[in-house]
Design a protein around this motif. Structure first.
Motif, PDB file in Angstrom:
ATOM      1  N   MET A 234       0.823  -1.207   0.000  1.00 46.03           N
ATOM      2  CA  MET A 234       0.000   0.000   0.000  1.00 46.03           C
ATOM      3  C   MET A 234       0.868   1.273   0.000  1.00 46.03           C
ATOM      4  N   VAL A 235       1.880   1.335   0.881  1.00 43.95           N
ATOM      5  CA  VAL A 235       2.822   2.463   0.894  1.00 43.95           C
ATOM      6  C   VAL A 235       4.171   1.937   0.418  1.00 43.95           C
ATOM      7  N   ARG A 236       4.690   2.581  -0.644  1.00 45.03           N
ATOM      8  CA  ARG A 236       5.889   2.030  -1.280  1.00 45.03           C
ATOM      9  C   ARG A 236       6.986   3.092  -1.383  1.00 45.03           C
ATOM     10  N   ASP A 237       8.138   2.810  -0.770  1.00 41.31           N
ATOM     11  CA  ASP A 237       9.334   3.671  -0.889  1.00 41.31           C
ATOM     12  C   ASP A 237       9.009   5.138  -0.640  1.00 41.31           C
ATOM     13  N   LEU A 238       8.289   5.396   0.423  1.00 42.78           N
ATOM     14  CA  LEU A 238       7.779   6.756   0.644  1.00 42.78           C
ATOM     15  C   LEU A 238       8.812   7.624   1.363  1.00 42.78           C
ATOM     16  N   THR A 239       9.049   8.786   0.806  1.00 31.98           N
ATOM     17  CA  THR A 239       9.897   9.785   1.456  1.00 31.98           C
ATOM     18  C   THR A 239       9.075  11.058   1.604  1.00 31.98           C
ATOM     19  N   VAL A 240       9.002  11.551   2.837  1.00 29.50           N
ATOM     20  CA  VAL A 240       8.140  12.705   3.125  1.00 29.50           C
ATOM     21  C   VAL A 240       8.959  13.778   3.830  1.00 29.50           C
ATOM     22  N   ALA A 241       8.804  15.011   3.398  1.00 28.15           N
ATOM     23  CA  ALA A 241       9.481  16.143   4.050  1.00 28.15           C
ATOM     24  C   ALA A 241       8.455  17.255   4.291  1.00 28.15           C
ATOM     25  N   ARG A 242       8.678  18.015   5.356  1.00 29.09           N
ATOM     26  CA  ARG A 242       7.902  19.241   5.574  1.00 29.09           C
ATOM     27  C   ARG A 242       8.896  20.380   5.543  1.00 29.09           C
ATOM     28  N   GLY A 243       8.782  21.233   4.547  1.00 26.43           N
ATOM     29  CA  GLY A 243       9.770  22.281   4.370  1.00 26.43           C
ATOM     30  C   GLY A 243      11.119  21.643   4.075  1.00 26.43           C
ATOM     31  N   ASP A 244      12.121  22.038   4.827  1.00 25.17           N
ATOM     32  CA  ASP A 244      13.466  21.501   4.603  1.00 25.17           C
ATOM     33  C   ASP A 244      13.725  20.241   5.432  1.00 25.17           C
ATOM     34  N   ARG A 245      12.759  19.852   6.248  1.00 20.72           N
ATOM     35  CA  ARG A 245      12.991  18.782   7.213  1.00 20.72           C
ATOM     36  C   ARG A 245      12.505  17.432   6.661  1.00 20.72           C
ATOM     37  N   LEU A 246      13.423  16.493   6.560  1.00 20.16           N
ATOM     38  CA  LEU A 246      13.067  15.148   6.105  1.00 20.16           C
ATOM     39  C   LEU A 246      12.430  14.389   7.265  1.00 20.16           C
ATOM     40  N   LEU A 247      11.220  13.897   7.097  1.00 21.36           N
ATOM     41  CA  LEU A 247      10.516  13.200   8.182  1.00 21.36           C
ATOM     42  C   LEU A 247      10.570  11.687   8.020  1.00 21.36           C
ATOM     43  N   ILE A 248      10.345  11.246   6.804  1.00 28.24           N
ATOM     44  CA  ILE A 248      10.247   9.801   6.548  1.00 28.24           C
ATOM     45  C   ILE A 248      11.077   9.491   5.310  1.00 28.24           C
ATOM     46  N   ARG A 249      11.885   8.414   5.395  1.00 32.33           N
ATOM     47  CA  ARG A 249      12.729   8.093   4.239  1.00 32.33           C
ATOM     48  C   ARG A 249      12.510   6.646   3.820  1.00 32.33           C
ATOM     49  N   ASP A 250      12.150   6.466   2.573  1.00 34.45           N
ATOM     50  CA  ASP A 250      12.034   5.139   1.943  1.00 34.45           C
ATOM     51  C   ASP A 250      11.226   4.159   2.794  1.00 34.45           C
ATOM     52  N   LEU A 251      10.063   4.569   3.171  1.00 31.15           N
ATOM     53  CA  LEU A 251       9.205   3.729   4.020  1.00 31.15           C
ATOM     54  C   LEU A 251       8.265   2.895   3.153  1.00 31.15           C
ATOM     55  N   SER A 252       8.192   1.617   3.446  1.00 27.43           N
ATOM     56  CA  SER A 252       7.240   0.743   2.741  1.00 27.43           C
ATOM     57  C   SER A 252       6.509  -0.106   3.780  1.00 27.43           C
ATOM     58  N   PHE A 253       5.219  -0.207   3.654  1.00 25.02           N
ATOM     59  CA  PHE A 253       4.433  -1.108   4.487  1.00 25.02           C
ATOM     60  C   PHE A 253       3.068  -1.284   3.840  1.00 25.02           C
ATOM     61  N   SER A 254       2.324  -2.225   4.344  1.00 26.42           N
ATOM     62  CA  SER A 254       0.972  -2.391   3.801  1.00 26.42           C
ATOM     63  C   SER A 254      -0.002  -2.703   4.931  1.00 26.42           C
ATOM     64  N   VAL A 255      -1.251  -2.360   4.699  1.00 27.03           N
ATOM     65  CA  VAL A 255      -2.339  -2.692   5.626  1.00 27.03           C
ATOM     66  C   VAL A 255      -3.375  -3.462   4.809  1.00 27.03           C
ATOM     67  N   GLY A 256      -3.596  -4.705   5.174  1.00 28.71           N
ATOM     68  CA  GLY A 256      -4.538  -5.523   4.424  1.00 28.71           C
ATOM     69  C   GLY A 256      -5.927  -5.496   5.037  1.00 28.71           C
ATOM     70  N   PRO A 257      -6.905  -6.088   4.358  1.00 25.33           N
ATOM     71  CA  PRO A 257      -8.270  -6.152   4.904  1.00 25.33           C
ATOM     72  C   PRO A 257      -8.288  -6.817   6.280  1.00 25.33           C
ATOM     73  N   GLY A 258      -8.968  -6.192   7.211  1.00 28.71           N
ATOM     74  CA  GLY A 258      -9.055  -6.730   8.570  1.00 28.71           C
ATOM     75  C   GLY A 258      -7.852  -6.407   9.426  1.00 28.71           C
ATOM     76  N   GLU A 259      -6.939  -5.576   8.928  1.00 25.86           N
ATOM     77  CA  GLU A 259      -5.713  -5.259   9.678  1.00 25.86           C
ATOM     78  C   GLU A 259      -5.714  -3.808  10.153  1.00 25.86           C
ATOM     79  N   ALA A 260      -5.050  -3.592  11.281  1.00 29.88           N
ATOM     80  CA  ALA A 260      -4.851  -2.236  11.798  1.00 29.88           C
ATOM     81  C   ALA A 260      -3.372  -2.041  12.080  1.00 29.88           C
TER      82      ALA A 260
END
Lengths: 194, 217
Positions: free
Chosen positions: A1-27
């Protein structure tokens, strides 16, 4: 579901190369210190924030917005309007019909609050009002940002029951929280990601 | 229709709503003879221009909170991920602003023009031009409100961004009414206001959506 995600706010890197998934019935519950990027990740999944890199994929053929509910820190409720007006609008905006709204009123014990202006509600009552659309309109993915914060013990337990029911019918939950959640879930710690 | 009803209700109450805009409009109209003199001939010559200026300024009122309040309380997040998308949400906000504020101002425009001595023959045209121009004011103003979203002193920024864009309809509107009062052709002026309004109705929601998306991210 989430693949190689890199997230920044302004100049600040928050998340780097994050991958995970949430399947049906999962939290999955996102944990980590303040500023780790939990809320930003929820906003990326909701389509409100563009990632620097990577992608979010939601299964299903309906529109992106029709597949998720977002319950954020701020509830979007207008202080000068009544709880009934706000409940009707936001539930119908999420695609609920009259029967769904009545079901939400009953499930969340909102009846006595409906004639009151939103400004007179407590933080916990406002949170229940905001959560009504989870019950009123059926959508597979719930994005919950600190959902327990203003709720008392009884409603924390009830949120757990609602979540169990949602997961039991194949729903998915991605939540950000500091407190233990009252439903079975996996944990994704964002503390050391970036 | 669901969002329009909500936005109309919020626009009606936002910053005093139509009553405040009408009071502001009346105040500018009342100030005109006090500042330029009360001779009927001079006032009649200024009536049309003064009422358009008052219309443009009154249209600016309450624009600051058009997106700002939804941005602050999280409603804009929920509207953005809703069924209409931000282009649709922006267009409906502007339309509700026009119905709640612009149309009452358009109804007041001929009254103000008449009070300043404009001939009766141009009053229906004043109403029509103010209604069409007011729709353009609402959409252009909405775009300005979106561009100023999240900035400090957003109200001032909206005025700086929007007032130059209000110039074409104010010029065309005043020009066509002066022409009509003198018995000259005026249809071209009305067509230009209509064209400007149409351009604003088409372009403003797209610019606003882009700007709001940027502010949310």
């Amino acid at each position: 579901m989430v693949r190689d995600l890199t997230v920044a706010r302004g100049d600040r890197l928050l998340i780097r190369d994050l991958s995970f998934s949430v399947g049906p019935g999962e939290a999955v519950v996102l944990t980590g210190p303040n500023g780790a990027g939990k809320t930003s990740l929820l906003r990326v999944v909701a389509g409100l924030l563009k990632p620097m890199r990577g992608a979010v994929e939601l299964s299903g053929e309906s529109e992106w917005a029709d597949r998720l509910h977002l319950i954020g820190h701020q509830d979007g409720l207008k202080a000068g309007r009544t709880a009934r007006e706000e409940l009707d609008f936001w539930c119908r905006w999420a695609g609920a019909n009259g029967a769904g709204i009545e079901r939400a009123v009953e499930t969340l014990a909102l009846g006595p609050l409906l004639p009151l202006p939103v400004r007179s509600l407590s933080a916990g009552q406002r949170k229940r009002l905001a959560m009504a659309r989870l019950v009123a309109a059926d959508r597979p993915l719930w994005l919950l940002d600190e959902p327990l914060a203003p709720l008392d013990a009884r409603w924390r337990e009830n949120l757990g029951l609602l979540a169990d029911e949602h997961l039991g019918t194949g729903g998915m939950i991605l939540a950000a929280a500091h407190d233990p959640m009252p439903f079975e879930h996996g944990v994704l710690d964002l503390g050391g990601v970036a | 229709m669901l969002l329009f009803r909500r936005e109309f209700g919020l626009a009606w109450g936002r910053g005093g709503g139509a009553i405040m805009a009408l009071a502001f409009f009346a105040a500018i109209t009342a100030l005109t003879p006090l500042t330029v003199g009360s001779e009927p001939e001079r006032l009649a010559a200024l009536a049309v221009g003064s009422s358009w200026l008052a219309l443009a300024l009154a249209s600016l009122l309450s624009l600051e909170r058009l997106f700002e309040r939804d941005f602050e309380d999280g409603a804009l997040d929920l509207l953005a991920i809703g069924p209409l998308g931000l282009v649709g949400v922006s267009a409906i906000k502007a339309l509700a602003q026009w119905v709640a504020i612009g149309l009452p101002l358009a109804v007041a425009a001929p009254v103000a023009a008449a009070a300043l001595g404009a001939p009766d023959s141009i009053l229906p045209l004043t109403l029509a031009a103010a209604a069409i121009g007011g729709l353009g004011f609402a959409f252009t103003g909405m775009m300005g409100a979106a561009l100023a979203l999240g900035s400090r002193r957003g109200g001032l920024l909206i005025a700086v961004v929007v007032l130059p864009l209000f110039a074409p309809p104010a010029i065309f509107g005043a020009g066509l009414l002066v022409a009509a009062a003198q018995g000259l052709p005026w249809v071209g002026g009305l067509a230009l206001i209509f064209a400007w309004t149409l351009f604003s109705v088409v372009v403003s929601p797209m610019v606003a959506a882009f700007s709001v998306r940027d502010a949310l991210g």
